[in-house]
Design a protein around this motif. Structure first.
Motif, PDB file in Angstrom:
ATOM      1  N   LYS A  42      -7.875  22.676 -26.620  1.00 46.18           N
ATOM      2  CA  LYS A  42      -9.117  23.417 -26.377  1.00 46.18           C
ATOM      3  C   LYS A  42      -9.080  24.792 -27.044  1.00 46.18           C
ATOM      4  O   LYS A  42      -9.979  25.167 -27.802  1.00 46.18           O
ATOM      5  CB  LYS A  42      -9.334  23.579 -24.867  1.00 46.18           C
ATOM      6  CG  LYS A  42      -9.305  22.274 -24.090  1.00 46.18           C
ATOM      7  CD  LYS A  42      -9.632  22.481 -22.634  1.00 46.18           C
ATOM      8  CE  LYS A  42      -8.620  23.317 -21.877  1.00 46.18           C
ATOM      9  NZ  LYS A  42      -7.329  22.646 -21.647  1.00 46.18           N
ATOM     10  N   SER A  43      -8.019  25.549 -26.723  1.00 47.63           N
ATOM     11  CA  SER A  43      -7.928  26.900 -27.273  1.00 47.63           C
ATOM     12  C   SER A  43      -7.802  26.861 -28.780  1.00 47.63           C
ATOM     13  O   SER A  43      -8.377  27.692 -29.495  1.00 47.63           O
ATOM     14  CB  SER A  43      -6.731  27.631 -26.681  1.00 47.63           C
ATOM     15  OG  SER A  43      -6.896  27.768 -25.302  1.00 47.63           O
ATOM     16  N   ALA A  44      -7.063  25.903 -29.282  1.00 51.97           N
ATOM     17  CA  ALA A  44      -6.895  25.800 -30.729  1.00 51.97           C
ATOM     18  C   ALA A  44      -8.253  25.641 -31.399  1.00 51.97           C
ATOM     19  O   ALA A  44      -8.522  26.261 -32.429  1.00 51.97           O
ATOM     20  CB  ALA A  44      -5.986  24.617 -31.050  1.00 51.97           C
ATOM     21  N   PHE A  86     -11.949  35.862 -23.568  1.00 53.84           N
ATOM     22  CA  PHE A  86     -10.646  35.191 -23.430  1.00 53.84           C
ATOM     23  C   PHE A  86     -10.279  34.938 -21.983  1.00 53.84           C
ATOM     24  O   PHE A  86     -10.850  35.486 -21.046  1.00 53.84           O
ATOM     25  CB  PHE A  86      -9.559  36.026 -24.094  1.00 53.84           C
ATOM     26  CG  PHE A  86      -9.668  36.031 -25.581  1.00 53.84           C
ATOM     27  CD1 PHE A  86      -9.190  34.967 -26.320  1.00 53.84           C
ATOM     28  CD2 PHE A  86     -10.277  37.084 -26.244  1.00 53.84           C
ATOM     29  CE1 PHE A  86      -9.301  34.963 -27.693  1.00 53.84           C
ATOM     30  CE2 PHE A  86     -10.390  37.090 -27.609  1.00 53.84           C
ATOM     31  CZ  PHE A  86      -9.904  36.028 -28.347  1.00 53.84           C
ATOM     32  N   GLN A  87      -9.222  34.113 -21.870  1.00 50.21           N
ATOM     33  CA  GLN A  87      -8.777  33.696 -20.556  1.00 50.21           C
ATOM     34  C   GLN A  87      -8.198  34.817 -19.711  1.00 50.21           C
ATOM     35  O   GLN A  87      -8.539  34.975 -18.560  1.00 50.21           O
ATOM     36  CB  GLN A  87      -7.730  32.594 -20.736  1.00 50.21           C
ATOM     37  CG  GLN A  87      -7.047  32.197 -19.455  1.00 50.21           C
ATOM     38  CD  GLN A  87      -6.204  30.943 -19.664  1.00 50.21           C
ATOM     39  OE1 GLN A  87      -6.147  30.398 -20.756  1.00 50.21           O
ATOM     40  NE2 GLN A  87      -5.591  30.491 -18.618  1.00 50.21           N
ATOM     41  N   GLU A  88      -7.324  35.612 -20.319  1.00 54.29           N
ATOM     42  CA  GLU A  88      -6.587  36.589 -19.531  1.00 54.29           C
ATOM     43  C   GLU A  88      -7.256  37.957 -19.584  1.00 54.29           C
ATOM     44  O   GLU A  88      -7.022  38.731 -20.495  1.00 54.29           O
ATOM     45  CB  GLU A  88      -5.155  36.721 -20.070  1.00 54.29           C
ATOM     46  CG  GLU A  88      -4.240  35.599 -19.680  1.00 54.29           C
ATOM     47  CD  GLU A  88      -3.943  35.559 -18.193  1.00 54.29           C
ATOM     48  OE1 GLU A  88      -4.035  36.630 -17.541  1.00 54.29           O
ATOM     49  OE2 GLU A  88      -3.640  34.472 -17.687  1.00 54.29           O
ATOM     50  N   ALA A 168     -16.339  31.073 -24.646  1.00 57.63           N
ATOM     51  CA  ALA A 168     -15.598  31.544 -23.467  1.00 57.63           C
ATOM     52  C   ALA A 168     -14.464  30.563 -23.210  1.00 57.63           C
ATOM     53  O   ALA A 168     -14.690  29.426 -22.824  1.00 57.63           O
ATOM     54  CB  ALA A 168     -16.528  31.644 -22.264  1.00 57.63           C
ATOM     55  N   ASP A 169     -13.220  31.011 -23.448  1.00 57.93           N
ATOM     56  CA  ASP A 169     -12.055  30.138 -23.276  1.00 57.93           C
ATOM     57  C   ASP A 169     -11.458  30.366 -21.898  1.00 57.93           C
ATOM     58  O   ASP A 169     -10.806  31.364 -21.654  1.00 57.93           O
ATOM     59  CB  ASP A 169     -11.040  30.451 -24.383  1.00 57.93           C
ATOM     60  CG  ASP A 169      -9.868  29.485 -24.341  1.00 57.93           C
ATOM     61  OD1 ASP A 169      -9.885  28.555 -23.524  1.00 57.93           O
ATOM     62  OD2 ASP A 169      -8.937  29.679 -25.143  1.00 57.93           O
ATOM     63  N   GLU A 170     -11.689  29.436 -21.004  1.00 58.57           N
ATOM     64  CA  GLU A 170     -11.191  29.544 -19.627  1.00 58.57           C
ATOM     65  C   GLU A 170     -11.459  30.921 -19.041  1.00 58.57           C
ATOM     66  O   GLU A 170     -10.533  31.614 -18.625  1.00 58.57           O
ATOM     67  CB  GLU A 170      -9.678  29.268 -19.590  1.00 58.57           C
ATOM     68  CG  GLU A 170      -9.309  28.022 -20.350  1.00 58.57           C
ATOM     69  CD  GLU A 170      -8.614  26.992 -19.489  1.00 58.57           C
ATOM     70  OE1 GLU A 170      -8.699  27.111 -18.252  1.00 58.57           O
ATOM     71  OE2 GLU A 170      -8.016  26.071 -20.050  1.00 58.57           O
ATOM     72  N   PRO A 171     -12.695  31.358 -18.996  1.00 60.27           N
ATOM     73  CA  PRO A 171     -12.960  32.753 -18.614  1.00 60.27           C
ATOM     74  C   PRO A 171     -12.667  33.029 -17.144  1.00 60.27           C
ATOM     75  O   PRO A 171     -12.634  34.181 -16.744  1.00 60.27           O
ATOM     76  CB  PRO A 171     -14.443  32.930 -18.918  1.00 60.27           C
ATOM     77  CG  PRO A 171     -15.003  31.566 -18.804  1.00 60.27           C
ATOM     78  CD  PRO A 171     -13.931  30.620 -19.249  1.00 60.27           C
TER      79      PRO A 171
HETATM   80 MG   LIG Z   1      -5.865  27.304 -23.678  1.00 66.33          MG
END
Ligand SMILES: [Mg+2]
Ligand SMILES: Nc1ncnc2c1ncn2[C@@H]1O[C@H](COP(=O)(O)OP(=O)(O)OP(=O)(O)O)[C@@H](O)[C@H]1O
Ligand SMILES: Nc1ncnc2c1ncn2[C@@H]1O[C@H](COP(=O)(O)OP(=O)(O)OP(=O)(O)O)[C@@H](O)[C@H]1O
Ligand SMILES: [Mg+2]
Lengths: 525, 329, 546, 294
Positions: A42-44, A86-88, A168-171
């Motif tokens: 997913k992130s890639a 981003f996620q973090e 939005a990657d795992e927001p």
């Molecule tokens: Mg990821």
């Protein structure tokens, strides 16, 4: 009109194919969810959209509004037409720059606006993401924001240049349920207001259910299924999607009458003294647990639920005698818990990796409590335990880093079982696991409980998990129990407002239900 | 802030107190008698007893220590000939060897040590950070290799070896520089710098290696952080990312180190001072230890402790100033 | 000009003390200028720098070679008049002598200066006079006993009379010590006096930082009319101390800028320069070679086994390898082998002898044989030495001795003692080791100060400060010492000191190792630099840089 | 890990040279005997006494008998002195490091596992040890102790007593992190005592950081020993150490350059090899560890 058309995308890290022939498209102003387990690529994919891969080979085509981002210089697009969340949130912002400056910097970079105009825009977008008093908070540093606020700030940065697409990657992965709901609502609102398309990436079906119009399910770098959200979630065609949906916890069916009280907590408090800062006056202590009284009865499963920082872990640790209470009493079978460590109460921890000594083989780790109980040659017993939790005897001599997350958690359970305890306290035992693994481990715990008849305290922030496993549930807020009762009662007729709020924030996989809950939330706010 | 300072000062005083007690105790255990040295050749026992009384070392050590503490806080009077000598408040006594007030001696030495430390530090920062950046950015592979080798070599040379080689090269063989002798800045700034150049360089070679290594790893670590990815995702130019963000993150630990390293050189550069004949604090101490000059030894120890404590506090304040996340506690 | 070394050529021929004035002299030193109080200075013959500030009753005769080993009147009109069998000494002050502030110098000022030197607040000076002067041992100095000492009489401003405990024919030598310099009572500030001591000599203090620097400028109230010995050529003298000896010599060789006008009074040349000397290089013209009367020796504690056995001491005397000791000290240019305790200076009464011939490099066979006679083979002994080489009795010499004795089958355990406490440990018979490295230098060029502290049995001080390390007490020797002390004719005394030395030498109480040779470089512009026979150094009071 | 190290060329080179030096140190008597020399015998005949005692002949008196020439002033064989010097330089550094690790781990783990007061107390002690300039205090200490104690051992002890602060700080920090790990809690829940926790759960976790740190401590301690010998408070004669040799060589710059060069080069080479070993270990064991002894 199609805004983004990804065709046959392949991303390779050396020999490793992270994404392997992925195709999907996204309408302007539309929203697409990508779901899949950890490592599915997913992130890639998200990074490839902005050409952010440094060591990967990207092939295929990413047609964004007529430009192929695989071949074209992606730099003019970054932040200006495609923005990323981003996620973090904790680490995604520059710690040395104020939030306002960071947003203004991006805005100036892409629009060439004056310093003052950029600043004004930063304040404006911070207001749009509902940061209170944006003009003042713009000069705050990221560390002065809470996790939710930081994620809002990142969203503000994303919309600052009025992009056409927000990725939005795992927001919301690192956030509490209630905050998660707020952020998802905000993304929805932003999309509606700015007309930007949204690409929402998550491992949680519930998260995409309420926010995306269509869904792509990924596995091993491939899309196994795609379609509208309703189609995919209500009538899954691919078996992997079905497995994913099946792994989502279902309400438990057990009816159970609690036996004698085993563990009794009476007005238990734990206050952590805070270090002095700035002044000589002693600041008030953190009241991690503040007056909890409850009983855990023989054979029952007590669920403890609450958001981050409400004192769940502290309470759980006090139950096994790891943390001495500041005041109040905790007795097991009438004896102070501090004096009967070892046999009768055991614990399973959240992070299976950190709960196993990386330098000792897992067999040794399981054998330890047995040795302490006086067993001379515990190997045979350990092998039996391994077998019981579904691991081969050959795993005895392996080390934790050689196992997968689910296997490690099984080892943690085996270790807790070793001294044949009467009560096991589990502190978020499945939170760090994939949905499917989570379901397996939950099933294992239920099975063992049936078989061995120990009592269980199950701590979790996930209401769905508790609903499946717990006989009774205690809702924790600010270190105190606000509501306790039979699981079905708490879930169906919540009495406390906080419980209601929590229940409303739980993501559900039914898109219609998700939309209903969102409407409910916006009505109450 | 005030509370922080008060606690900090309290802690510092405590450390200094223990340090002086320790030094007094050590010298109490030592078998040597400072009066014998002072009394000189052919000193008879009667005379020695008189001298001991005149020096005030005939009291038991705890009493002497008490007098010392008194003098430190309230000043002290010494009988010395026709008049009484008054030693004002932060009184560290008089050197047994030269009879000068220890405070004067210290004040005399501090500029030398400070000049040495400051110059060496500036040099090492410039070269260390420069080399570290070249290596950290990995622009040129060969440069990275070379810098890496130099960093390793820097760790592997003792300061006196560098000093020896430099002396050999520049003073004996090439004769480009005079044999170093300290010239005060006020006398002749050019000579001052010329004479300090070799000590600076020999300290800097080693110190720069440390900084280079820190800069290099700092840059690489910062570049791997999440917020750099954010910056890239928002199209911030690479150069800006490097200069504004990576470097800043990498240099942060150096800020703290700088204060502490200056203190370290000021108090610990015994070898360099001995080698290059610089009349600094370290040299004063070595001489005093050899002469059992207790007041000077204790004075230098106190000063050393003070410098280190101040440097540590300065480092913390600096750190809080440059890193918004840090709160003083 | 005999002992003056290489400077009898060119520049010196033109030297005229009348026209030598002018310029700034630089003095580059390793140590020294720790104190500037005449009561605390311990000098031989008035010292080099101190004698520019302090005139004493007598001073050394500032001539090269043999003539320079004699005392000469300074503030006094003559070398003193002994009476009462050399127990009373009377001096008259010359006319026209002033302190730097113009006040005339009186006999009371000299008396006061001596009284101060007895004050325990001002420790450090030479000890002899406390021993010699009647009643001085109990005198606590003018601060505690303002009444003054009775045994010094000043009947008028020009006369001073000393009453001694016993006859001392060497009194004119002792009167060169800085404690015989006048100190005006009104200017005395006790321990702080040395910040600016009141000068009676050709220069006065402009600035002084102990162990670092001293700047001297002319004293207007001094003139050549009343001082024939000091030429006082430079107008200004700048002393820098605390330098490394290699640095000093390198600077003197290079002679850049001010260094052309530089001399040193304590940095003997090292191997770097020695390699260039004696090759006819330009440097050969800029060197003084002198000999300070001194002896480095091994001292036996004859109260400790096995050194109570004379055979053992003799055996070790045969075993010693003086060549390696000389090399350890820097080679034949700076040290010479000694077989006598008195160094080879005529003024001391030197008579050559070699009772236990060891040759240049030792005679281990003979040593083994004598050891066997003593009933001792392959013994192990301890050797005490200083833990640094600053005084020439440190690790270098110790290991050379160790190696020499090893050849004779004697194992030497080295016992390093901190230099600061070395005299303390060796000077107390209770703690004194069996064998120790020691060195003794002349306080004045006479046999007395050389032999008395070392061999006079009445000088054994059990409580500490002892130099008679052999703890040798022979009434016959003591009587001979008293008899020579009463002689006021130096030549007669010298002959008997020499004979006494040769006689004591037979007992092998010490093993003489080496005597010192001094090789000093000086700057290009320095003239009239010759070594005096008293101290083996050039005399700053006589050199010129013009 | 070993495979990683094998590929690290710097590490391999360093390990070979460092191992060689240790070997030289151990076999010093043998090597000297092989050369037919010992480190104490004077050869006055090989010196030019009039020129201050420089070795006569070219290159510091190198000859078939004296492979590396002789020491000026004494004529002692330089090769023998150099190999014996390795004994002190390497031996003292290794002993001091071992002692430091022992002290540091004891104090660090005690502080990390102990209660608030014990931690506060021990931490102040550690701070104090970290704060004192090692060379300066070592000079004072070595001046005070009786001179007849065995010197190399004393040197190692003094260096260790003043230098264990770094190891203690790392041990304490690491212990503090490790004790929050759930596996420590798990052991406690099982009823393990503090002692057992320290031994079974904490100590194994300390090996990597301490090992990498200790590997750098060895060259650092070697520098300290050399510095102390250079200042004249190191080993006593006739025992040679490279620092002591360098110290006495300072006056022979031009007269006998080889005398400066040999111990200097050997010291540098050995230090470099240990640094390379440490560097390799650091990379292999703990890529993030950047702490360096100061
Ligand atoms: Mg990821
Ligand atoms: N920089 C990289 N170098 C090598 N492999 C990588 C790199 N980044 C990702 N991978 C690999 O590519 C695969 C896909 O990674 P990706 O981060 O896209 O997964 P994900 O679906 O986002 O998982 P998660 O839910 O854990 O974030 C994984 O197996 C990962 O190990
Ligand atoms: N050892 C400690 N010292 C000081 N404060 C602590 C300590 N442990 C916990 N706290 C504080 O007590 C509060 C409750 O923490 P606890 O870990 O019990 O929460 P939690 O409900 O388990 O949260 P999460 O869901 O994030 O794990 C938090 O504010 C935390 O910061
Ligand atoms: Mg928790």
């Amino acid at each position: 009109m199609t805004l983004l058309q990804v065709t046959d995308l392949r991303i390779c890290f050396g020999d490793k194919r992270a994404v392997d022939g992925l195709s999907f498209s996204l309408e302007a102003g539309g929203s697409l969810g990508i779901v899949g387990e950890s490592g599915s690529g997913k992130s890639a994919t998200a990074l490839a959209l902005l050409g952010l891969h440094q060591s990967a080979v990207v092939t295929g085509s990413i047609d964004f509004d007529g430009t192929d981002l695989v071949t074209a210089d992606p730099r003019p697009f970054r932040g200006a037409r495609i923005a990323m969340v981003f996620q973090e949130p904790l680490t995604a912002l520059n710690p040395f720059q104020t939030v306002g400056d960071q947003i203004a910097e991006v805005y100036r970079l892409h629009t060439g606006a004056s310093r003052r105009a950029a600043r004004a825009r930063a304040v404006e977008v911070l207001g749009q993401v509902h940061i209170p008093d944006p003009a003042r908070r713009a000069s705050a540093y990221p560390h002065q924001f809470s996790g939710g606020m930081r994620q809002r700030a990142l969203i503000a940065m994303a919309i600052a240049c009025r992009p056409r697409l927000i990725v939005a990657d795992e927001p919301t992965t690192a956030l509490d349920v209630t905050v998660q709901a707020q952020i998802l609502d905000l993304l929805d609102e932003v999309r509606a207001r700015t007309g930007a398309a949204l690409l929402l990436i998550s491992h949680d079906l519930g998260v995409v259910a309420g926010s995306a119009e269509s869904v792509v399910v990924m596995r091993d770098g491939r899309a196994v299924e795609s379609g509208t959200t309703e189609q995919v979630l209500l009538a899954p065609r691919h078996e992997y999607t079905r497995a994913l949906l099946a792994a989502v916890p279902k309400p438990g069916t057990r009816s159970f009458e609690p036996g004698e009280p085993l563990l009794r907590l009476h007005d238990v408090r734990k206050h952590f003294p805070q270090p002095r800062r700035g002044s000589l006056r002693k600041p008030p202590p953190i009241r991690a647990v503040d007056g909890v009284s409850l009983d855990v009865c023989a054979g029952e499963t007590l669920g403890i639920v609450g958001e981050s920082g409400t004192g769940k872990t502290t309470l759980a640790r006090m139950m096994v005698g790891l943390v001495p209470p500041t005041s109040g009493s905790i007795t097991f079978d009438g004896v102070d818990i501090a004096r009967r460590r070892g046999r009768s109460v055991q614990m399973v921890f959240q992070d299976p990796l950190s709960s196993l000594n990386p330098r000792r083989s897992i067999g040794e780790s399981i054998a330890d409590p047995l040795r302490l109980a006086g067993v001379r040659d515990p190997r045979a017993r350990v092998v039996a335990l391994l077998d019981r939790v579904g691991l081969a005897a050959s795993e005895y001599d392996r080390y934790p880093h050689q196992l997968s997350g689910g296997m490690r958690q099984r080892v943690g359970i085996a270790r807790a079982l070793a001294p044949a305890p009467r009560l096991i306290v589990c502190d978020e035992p499945v939170s760090s696991l994939d949905v499917t693994t989570q379901a397996q481990v939950l099933a294992l715990i239920e099975e063992l409980r049936e078989e061995l008849g120990f009592a269980l305290v199950f701590v979790s922030h996930d209401l769905a998990v508790l609903r499946q496993i717990a006989d009774r549930v205690a809702v924790l807020k600010d270190g105190a129990v606000v509501e306790i009762g039979k699981t079905s009662e708490v879930y169906e007729q919540p009495r406390h407002a906080y419980t209601k709020e929590l229940l409303a924030a739980v993501p559900v996989t039914d898109p219609a239900e998700a939309r209903r809950l969102r409407a409910l939330r916006s009505a109450t706010n | 802030m005030t509370g922080y300072l008060i606690r900090r000062i309290g802690g510092a005083l405590l450390v200094l107190f223990f340090l002086t007690t320790l030094v007094y105790g050590l010298f109490y255990l030592a078998p040597s008698d400072p009066a014998i040295l002072t009394c000189g050749k052919g000193c008879t026992p009667e005379r020695l007893a008189d001298v001991r009384a005149a020096m005030g070392v005939d009291d038991p050590i705890p009493v002497q220590y008490w007098h010392f503490l008194e003098g430190l806080v309230a000043g002290r009077d010494y009988p010395a000939g026709p008049d009484v000598r008054h030693c004002p408040a932060p009184c560290l006594g008089y050197s047994f060897e030269t009879d000068q007030p220890v405070t004067t001696l210290l004040l005399d030495r501090i500029p030398v040590s400070f000049a040495l430390a400051l110059g060496a530090e500036v040099l090492s920062l410039v070269f260390g950070i420069g080399a570290g950046m070249l290596a950290g950015l990995r622009r040129f592979r060969i440069l990275d290799r070379v810098v890496n080798a130099l960093i390793l070599a820097g760790y592997a040379v003792p300061v006196f070896l560098v000093g020896l080689l430099l002396l050999l090269l520049f003073c004996v063989h090439l004769q480009w520089l005079p044999f170093p002798t300290y010239v005060p800045l006020t006398t002749d700034p050019l000579l001052w710098a010329q004479n300090l150049l070799l000590p600076w360089v020999s300290l800097a070679i080693i110190q720069a290696a440390v900084y280079a290594r820190l800069t290099r790893s700092g840059i690489q670590e910062t570049l791997a952080e999440d917020h750099i990815r954010t910056a890239r995702a928002y199209g911030i130019p690479e150069r800006r990312i490097l200069w504004r963000r990576a470097l800043r993150g990498a240099l942060l630990p150096l800020v703290t180190l700088t204060a502490i390293d200056i203190a370290g050189i000021m108090t610990g550069a015994v070898l360099t001072e001995t080698m290059f004949g610089l009349p600094g604090v370290g040299q004063l101490l070595v001489g005093a230890v050899r002469q059992i000059d207790l007041p000077v030894v204790v004075g230098v120890t106190l000063l050393t402790g003070l410098i280190i404590v101040v440097a540590n506090a300065a480092a913390d304040l600096l750190y809080a100033a440059v890193d918004p996340r840090v709160q003083l506690r | 000009q005999g002992g003056g070394g290489g400077d009898t050529t060119g520049s010196n021929a033109a030297f005229d003390p009348k026209t030598c004035q002018g310029g700034t002299l630089t003095v580059l030193n390793q140590g020294g200028i720790t104190h500037l109080d005449p009561a605390r200075l311990y000098t031989s013959g008035g010292g080099n720098l101190p004698s520019l500030l302090f005139r004493t009753l007598t001073t050394r005769n500032r001539q090269p070679g043999e003539a320079g080993t004699k005392p000469a009147p300074d503030l006094a009109t003559d070398l003193g008049t002994p009476s009462d069998g050399a127990k009373t000494w009377t001096y008259h002050l010359r006319d026209g002598i002033f302190f730097e502030d113009g006040t005339p110098i009186t006999a009371a000022d000299i008396k006061y200066g001596i009284e101060r030197s007895f004050a325990p607040e001002l420790p450090g000076g030479a000890p002899y006079f406390r021993d010699w002067l009647a009643g001085a041992a109990d005198y606590q100095g003018p601060y505690k006993q303002p009444g003054g000492i009775k045994s010094i009489e000043t009947p008028d401003d020009k006369t001073i009379i000393f009453k001694l405990r016993k006859p001392e024919g060497d009194f004119p030598f002792l009167a060169t010590a800085t404690q015989f310099a006048p100190v005006p009572k009104s200017k005395d500030k006790g321990a702080e006096y040395e910040a600016h001591p009141i000068s009676s000599g050709p220069y006065q203090v402009e600035s002084y930082e102990p162990k670092k620097s001293l700047v001297l400028v002319r004293n207007k109230h001094w003139s050549t009319q009343v001082d024939e010995l000091r030429y006082a050529c430079p107008d200004r003298i700048e002393v820098t101390a605390g330098l490394d000896s290699a640095v000093i010599n390198q600077r003197l060789v290079t002679g850049a800028g001010q260094d052309a006008n530089a001399v040193t009074t304590d940095a003997v040349v090292g191997p770097e320069q020695l390699a260039q000397l004696g090759t006819g290089s330009a440097l050969d013209k800029r060197v003084t070679r002198g000999e300070f009367p001194s002896t480095t020796y091994l001292a036996f504690n004859t109260k400790k086994a096995p050194f109570d056995n004379p055979k053992v001491r003799e055996a070790l005397s045969y075993a010693i390898n003086r060549t390696s000791v000389v090399n350890a000290l820097g080679g034949s240019a700076v040290a010479g082998p000694s077989t006598t305790f008195l160094p080879p200076q005529k003024a001391l009464g030197y008579q050559p002898y070699d009772h236990f011939p060891a040759g240049d490099t030792g005679n281990p066979d003979k040593a083994k044989q004598v050891l066997a006679e003593a009933g001792l083979s392959n013994p192990t002994i301890d050797l005490a030495y200083q833990n640094d080489d600053s005084e020439g009795i440190g690790p270098k010499v110790a290991s050379a001795v160790q190696e020499a004795f090893k050849q004779a089958g004697v194992t030497v355990e080295l016992n390093a003692i901190d230099t600061a406490t070395y005299r303390d440990v060796t000077g107390k018979p209770a703690t004194q080791p069996g064998l120790a490295l020691a060195t003794w230098g002349a306080d004045w060029p006479s046999g007395g100060p050389f032999l008395i502290p070392i061999f006079d049995g009445r000088q054994i001080i059990t409580a500490g400060g002892n130099f008679n390390l052999a703890q040798y007490n022979d009434p016959e020797v003591n009587a001979e010492i008293d008899a020579i002390n009463a002689l006021t004719d130096p030549a007669a005394a010298a002959a008997r000191w020499g004979a006494l030395d040769a006689k004591i030498g037979k007992l092998a109480l010490v093993i003489p190792l080496t005597h010192e040779k001094d090789v000093y470089l000086y700057g290009k512009n320095v003239k009239n630099a010759y070594a005096d026979g008293w101290r083996g150094q050039l005399d700053i009071a006589r050199i010129s840089i013009k | 890990m070993i495979r990683v190290l094998r590929k690290d060329r710097g590490f391999v080179a360093g390990a070979v040279v460092a191992g060689l030096m240790v070997l030289v140190a151990i076999t010093a008597p043998l090597l000297a005997a092989l050369a037919g020399q010992d480190y104490t015998t004077y050869h006055d005949t090989l010196l030019d006494s009039a020129r201050g005692g420089v070795p006569s002949g070219p290159l510091g008196g190198i000859s078939g008998e004296h492979w590396l020439g002789v020491e000026p002033g004494t004529g002692r064989d330089l090769f023998a002195r150099l190999v014996y010097g390795a004994q002190v330089s390497v031996g003292v550094a290794l002993a001091a490091t071992a002692l430091e690790v022992l002290l540091g781990i004891t104090f660090g783990v005690a502080a990390g596992l102990g209660g608030r007061w014990l931690d506060a107390g021990l931490s102040r002690v550690i701070d104090l040890v970290l704060a004192v300039p090692i060379l300066v205090l070592a000079v004072s200490l070595l001046a005070i102790v009786p001179q007849d104690w065995p010197r190399p051992l004393l040197l190692a002890t003094v260096i260790a007593l003043l230098g264990w602060g770094g190891t203690a700080r790392i041990s304490r920090g690491e212990t503090l992190t490790l004790r929050t790990r759930d596996y420590v809690a798990a052991a406690q829940v099982s009823g393990a005592s503090w002692w057992r926790v320290a031994r079974r759960e904490i100590l194994p976790g300390l090996t990597a950081p301490i090992l990498t740190y200790a590997a750098l401590l060895i060259p650092y301690n070697m520098i300290v020993e050399a510095g102390l010998s250079f200042l004249g408070v190191g080993v006593r004669p006739p025992t040679p150490s490279w620092g002591q040799m360098l110290s006495s060589a300072t006056t022979w710059f031009r007269a006998d350059p080889l005398y400066v060069f040999l111990p200097g080069a050997l010291l540098f080479l050995t230090l470099l090899s240990f640094v390379l070993v440490a560097n390799g270990l650091r990379r292999a064991l703990d890529p993030r560890q950047t702490e360096v002894p100061r």
